[in-house]
Scaffold this active site. Structure first.
Site, PDB file in Angstrom:
ATOM      1  N   GLU A  93      -9.257   3.130   3.385  1.00 40.49           N
ATOM      2  CA  GLU A  93      -8.139   3.754   4.094  1.00 40.49           C
ATOM      3  C   GLU A  93      -8.593   4.185   5.484  1.00 40.49           C
ATOM      4  OE1 GLU A  93      -5.560   5.992   0.705  1.00 40.49           O
ATOM      5  OE2 GLU A  93      -7.591   6.767   1.006  1.00 40.49           O
ATOM      6  N   GLU A 124      -8.076   2.803  -9.098  1.00 41.95           N
ATOM      7  CA  GLU A 124      -7.846   2.441  -7.702  1.00 41.95           C
ATOM      8  C   GLU A 124      -9.168   2.451  -6.937  1.00 41.95           C
ATOM      9  OE1 GLU A 124      -4.320   4.215  -6.040  1.00 41.95           O
ATOM     10  OE2 GLU A 124      -5.285   4.469  -4.081  1.00 41.95           O
ATOM     11  N   ASP A 184     -10.237   2.216  -2.853  1.00 40.17           N
ATOM     12  CA  ASP A 184      -9.560   2.305  -1.549  1.00 40.17           C
ATOM     13  C   ASP A 184     -10.465   2.067  -0.348  1.00 40.17           C
ATOM     14  OD1 ASP A 184      -7.169   3.124  -2.752  1.00 40.17           O
ATOM     15  OD2 ASP A 184      -7.697   5.242  -2.634  1.00 40.17           O
TER      16      ASP A 184
END
Length: 302
Positions: free
Chosen positions: A125, A121, A123
């Protein structure tokens, strides 16, 4: 990855400077990177490249802009139609002002559905906040299950040199077989280089976006929770970009670059712009966290 020691007092002054400018909505002019990778990739409408993943009744598309929201009943998420093995992935995003503690608005790459319990993953955010305090933009990289179970995060957190609730700004991830570059309005804020197979995601990933309740950790380590007195919490996305080598592209498909050079890396002006961001707006770097077990993150010292 290069690191420099920042004295404690300088860190305090940086955080005060970044917090006051962001929360007050002051826009500080950053140095020019002299190259704008977002201009090299065509924008697409939401439905050309993405589909709803969950919370369909908390998602709406109007005039090429996607709105997703969180309330007491649900949040919402979306996913790209195709998986990629490298590429440039971006969206212009506008965040909700006011009290958003506990709420995460995210734009990220993942293969969690293809590899549950052992996924990769990457990210971007936005960690919600309380009145008068700025949003925190968290970047993170998980490799082969480091985001599952006993989590080993590779977080770098930033405040921004503008108020992200006033207008749309473009956020992007450039992922190639040798590096990951995070960009905000075409300014590189972080470069994560491949130093070993064990510390770099190489399996195909899809592009995702979502808004959800992460009250247990999102705002000041869970001190402030989502307060549904202020619902709905809204995130707006437009100017979607997803260009590169899909999982189905031929082997000779050439990875894209975030710099003027097809070989990748960053130009001297891009590096200067990134240094400016990290000198003034970086508020957390996992490699500088003395409480972390850095034997699990060998790229910090390699």
């Amino acid at each position: 990855m290069a690191f420099s020691f920042i004295p404690f007092l300088l860190l305090i002054s940086i955080n005060v400077f970044a917090t006051s400018s962001n929360a007050a909505g002051h826009h500080i002019r950053p140095p020019s990177p002299a190259y704008w990778p977002s201009s090299k990739f065509r924008s697409m409408s939401f439905y050309k490249g993405f589909r709803n993943l969950w919370g369909p009744d908390h998602q709406r598309v109007d005039n090429k802009a996607l709105t997703i929201w969180l309330d007491r009943t649900s949040g919402s998420g979306f996913k790209s139609v195709r998986p990629f093995r490298s590429g440039y992935f971006g969206a212009s995003i506008k965040l909700q002002p006011g009290y958003t503690a506990g709420v995460i608005t995210a734009f990220y790459l993942s293969n969690s559905e293809a590899h549950p319990g052992y996924h990769d993953e990457v990210d971007i955010e936005f960690l919600g906040t309380t009145f008068g305090k700025p949003y925190t933009l968290q970047t993170n990289v998980y490799i082969r299950g480091s985001g599952d179970g006993k989590i080993i995060g590779r977080e770098m957190k930033f405040h921004l040199w503008f108020n992200p609730t006033k207008r749309f700004h473009h956020y992007a991830i450039l992922w190639s077989p040798k590096e990951i570059i995070f960009l905000v309005d075409d300014i590189p804020i972080r470069r994560y280089q491949r130093k070993s197979v064990a510390t770099f995601p190489l399996r195909p990933m899809w592009v995702y976006g979502s808004i959800w309740d992460a009250s247990s950790w999102a705002t000041e380590d869970g001190k402030y929770k989502a307060n549904y007195q202020y619902q709905p919490f809204v995130g707006m996305f437009t100017n979607f970009k997803a260009s590169g080598c899909t999982a189905y592209s031929p082997r000779w498909c050439r990875p894209v670059s975030a710099s003027p050079w097809q070989s990748g890396g960053l130009s001297s002006q891009q590096n200067m712009a990134m240094h400016w961001v990290q000198s003034h707006f970086l508020v957390y770097d996992y490699c500088r966290d003395n409480k972390r077990d850095h034997s699990k993150t060998p790229e910090c010292w390699g």
